[in-house]
Scaffold this motif. Structure first.
Motif, mmCIF file in Angstrom:
data_model
loop_
_atom_site.group_PDB
_atom_site.id
_atom_site.type_symbol
_atom_site.label_atom_id
_atom_site.label_comp_id
_atom_site.label_asym_id
_atom_site.label_seq_id
_atom_site.Cartn_x
_atom_site.Cartn_y
_atom_site.Cartn_z
ATOM 1 N N PRO A 148 0.827 -1.215 0.000
ATOM 2 C CA PRO A 148 0.000 0.000 0.000
ATOM 3 C C PRO A 148 0.860 1.263 0.000
ATOM 4 N N LEU A 149 0.628 2.118 -1.008
ATOM 5 C CA LEU A 149 1.394 3.363 -1.136
ATOM 6 C C LEU A 149 0.526 4.577 -0.886
ATOM 7 N N ALA A 150 -0.572 4.675 -1.612
ATOM 8 C CA ALA A 150 -1.474 5.825 -1.472
ATOM 9 C C ALA A 150 -2.874 5.367 -1.830
ATOM 10 N N GLU A 151 -3.765 5.426 -0.865
ATOM 11 C CA GLU A 151 -5.145 5.061 -1.176
ATOM 12 C C GLU A 151 -5.745 6.066 -2.152
ATOM 13 N N ALA A 152 -5.428 7.338 -1.958
ATOM 14 C CA ALA A 152 -5.931 8.382 -2.843
ATOM 15 C C ALA A 152 -5.097 8.457 -4.114
ATOM 16 N N CYS A 153 -5.696 8.928 -5.199
ATOM 17 C CA CYS A 153 -4.930 9.245 -6.397
ATOM 18 C C CYS A 153 -3.915 10.335 -6.028
ATOM 19 N N PHE A 154 -2.685 10.147 -6.462
ATOM 20 C CA PHE A 154 -1.567 10.958 -5.959
ATOM 21 C C PHE A 154 -0.882 11.707 -7.084
ATOM 22 N N CYS A 155 -0.572 12.988 -6.833
ATOM 23 C CA CYS A 155 0.303 13.756 -7.715
ATOM 24 C C CYS A 155 1.285 14.533 -6.846
#
Length: 451
Positions: free
Chosen positions: A257-264
């Motif tokens: 798991p890195l980022a549950e949310a879409c990440f920028c």
């Protein structure tokens, strides 16, 4: 929803036809939609729902181009405030789409987070939130400490971030074909491998769409042909300053798991899927494949190109030769069909650098396996806003194009507005900034973010 297999992830895999039984070629319809991306598929679905006998023509396969090659973000966050009302409308539709369409879309409401590397970026996020507060009250500014709490796998400290928990994600090809299948069940005739050559008019009105297989007479034509839209519109006296850039995307094997949310942030975009695999890409970095067509409408794009020159790489190669061949050997009326099912090469160096950046940023990603990389051609307009309009002068013509790399999440709302325009309704007030004639009138502004 079951885990998503890595193997059939489009693009570049052979896509099955929507129907094993070829459709009979229709001589007449109420409306013809040109383009089988999410805009065209959603438009066809809602046109059928409005009672119009509808045909969708696609020169390749449904979802074979940008609608099957994008990141899959469904976001309102940090959009141009002029586009934000349309994005909010679309976001209100997405959660109910699987039930409405009877098909999987991959929708998940997992939020979107942009992180700031510098105080300047954080200030830009704060200014946007202040402008968008009344339209998007869910968006909130995060401190660096709050970003770390939300993204425990992120190794780097940040100056802060912007978070919209109500945003989400969907699977691009899955959602696009969901609209197409639902449209077909609603009576829409879908013709794949059927390229549009021209939009026919008579007496100032749309009279039909000429395809490579024959003429379909109609009263409404929807031009949702992506990067080819300007070629179909030019013979009608409609000059659209549209260009395209090439963007590279990669799919990883499953990761922790890195980022549950879409990440920028830090120059990359990342979307972690249900099975743990990640869609990764460079943010605001693209290749421009030079051709003779690149100089058309160059004056509209030169200021932004110079302002953000570090985000673009100019390439001279096969696309230039292909464009030269088309001009010398392909009849003008067939140029809309040129380059069918193109092999769009990924920028392998850019993909490798993106992978290395992800490894530096996130714990547990020291040995990323890239399953595949691909590229897509993004059609762009000078202000990075789309055209969604029924241009004056040609009754029955509707244009939905130029979504500049962030149109996927807008698709459901675009389809609804196309259907309303086709019924003769007055354009909604939120469409005023998206008028076709804003370029000729000089009423457009600089892009909110780099193209």
């Amino acid at each position: 929803m079951p885990a998503l297999s890595l193997l059939p992830h489009v693009p570049d895999d052979v896509m099955a036809r929507l129907s094993a039984r070829p459709a009979a070629f229709p001589e007449r319809a109420d409306a013809v939609v040109i383009g089988g991306g999410i805009m065209g598929a959603a438009a066809a679905y809602y046109l059928a729902g409005a009672g119009l006998e509808t045909v969708l023509v696609e020169r390749d396969r449904v979802s074979s181009q940008q609608s099957g090659r994008n990141w899959g973000f469904v976001r309102t966050q940090y959009r141009d405030p002029l586009e934000l009302p349309l994005a909010m409308e679309a976001l209100s539709i997405w959660p109910g789409l699987e039930q409405e369409l009877g098909e999987a879309t991959g929708w998940r409401r997992n939020g979107c987070i942009f992180v700031a590397d510098t105080e300047e970026e954080q200030s830009a996020f704060a200014r946007w939130q202040d402008r968008a507060r009344d339209i998007s009250p869910d968006a909130r500014i995060l401190s660096g400490r709050e970003v770390s709490a939300l993204l425990p796998a992120l190794r780097r400290m940040t100056a802060g971030g912007l978070h919209t928990p109500s945003d989400g994600q969907a699977e691009p090809a899955l959602a696009t074909t969901a609209f197409a299948r639902a449209a077909a069940r609603s009576g829409v005739t879908i013709l794949e491998d059927c390229g549009a050559i021209a939009i026919e008019t008579a007496g100032g009105k749309v009279s039909g769409v000429q395809t490579e297989h024959g003429l379909i007479r109609c009263d409404v034509a929807v031009c949702a042909a992506g990067a080819l839209s300007h070629r179909l519109l030019a013979p009608l006296g409609l000059d659209l300053p549209q260009q395209s850039v090439r963007s590279t995307v990669s799919l990883t094997a499953p990761l922790p798991p890195l980022a549950e949310a879409c990440f920028c942030g830090f120059g990359i975009g990342l979307r972690q899927r249900v099975d743990g695999s990640c869609i990764i890409a460079a943010d605001s970095s693209s290749d421009i494949d030079l051709s003779l067509d690149s100089f058309r409408a160059a004056r509209f794009f030169l200021p932004e190109l110079l302002r953000h020159r570090n985000g673009f790489a100019l390439r001279l190669g096969r696309p230039f030769l292909d464009d030269l061949h088309e001009r010398l050997a392909v009849p003008q009326h067939e140029r809309a069909l040129a380059g069918r099912r193109p092999s769009i090469p990924a920028n392998r160096d850019r993909a490798a650098r993106t992978s290395e950046t992800v490894s530096r940023l996130f714990a547990g990603t020291e040995a990323i396996e890239i399953v595949k990389s691909w590229a897509g051609r993004i059609d762009v307009l000078p202000d990075a806003l789309p055209v969604l309009d029924a241009p004056g002068g040609i009754a029955g013509l509707i244009v939905a194009t130029g979504f500049s790399g962030h149109g996927f999440g807008l698709g459901p709302a675009v389809g609804r507005h196309v259907a309303r325009l086709a019924k003769g309704d007055a354009p909604a007030e939120i469409l005023a900034p998206l008028r076709f004639d804003r370029f000729a009138r000089g009423t457009y502004a600089r892009a909110h973010a780099p193209l």
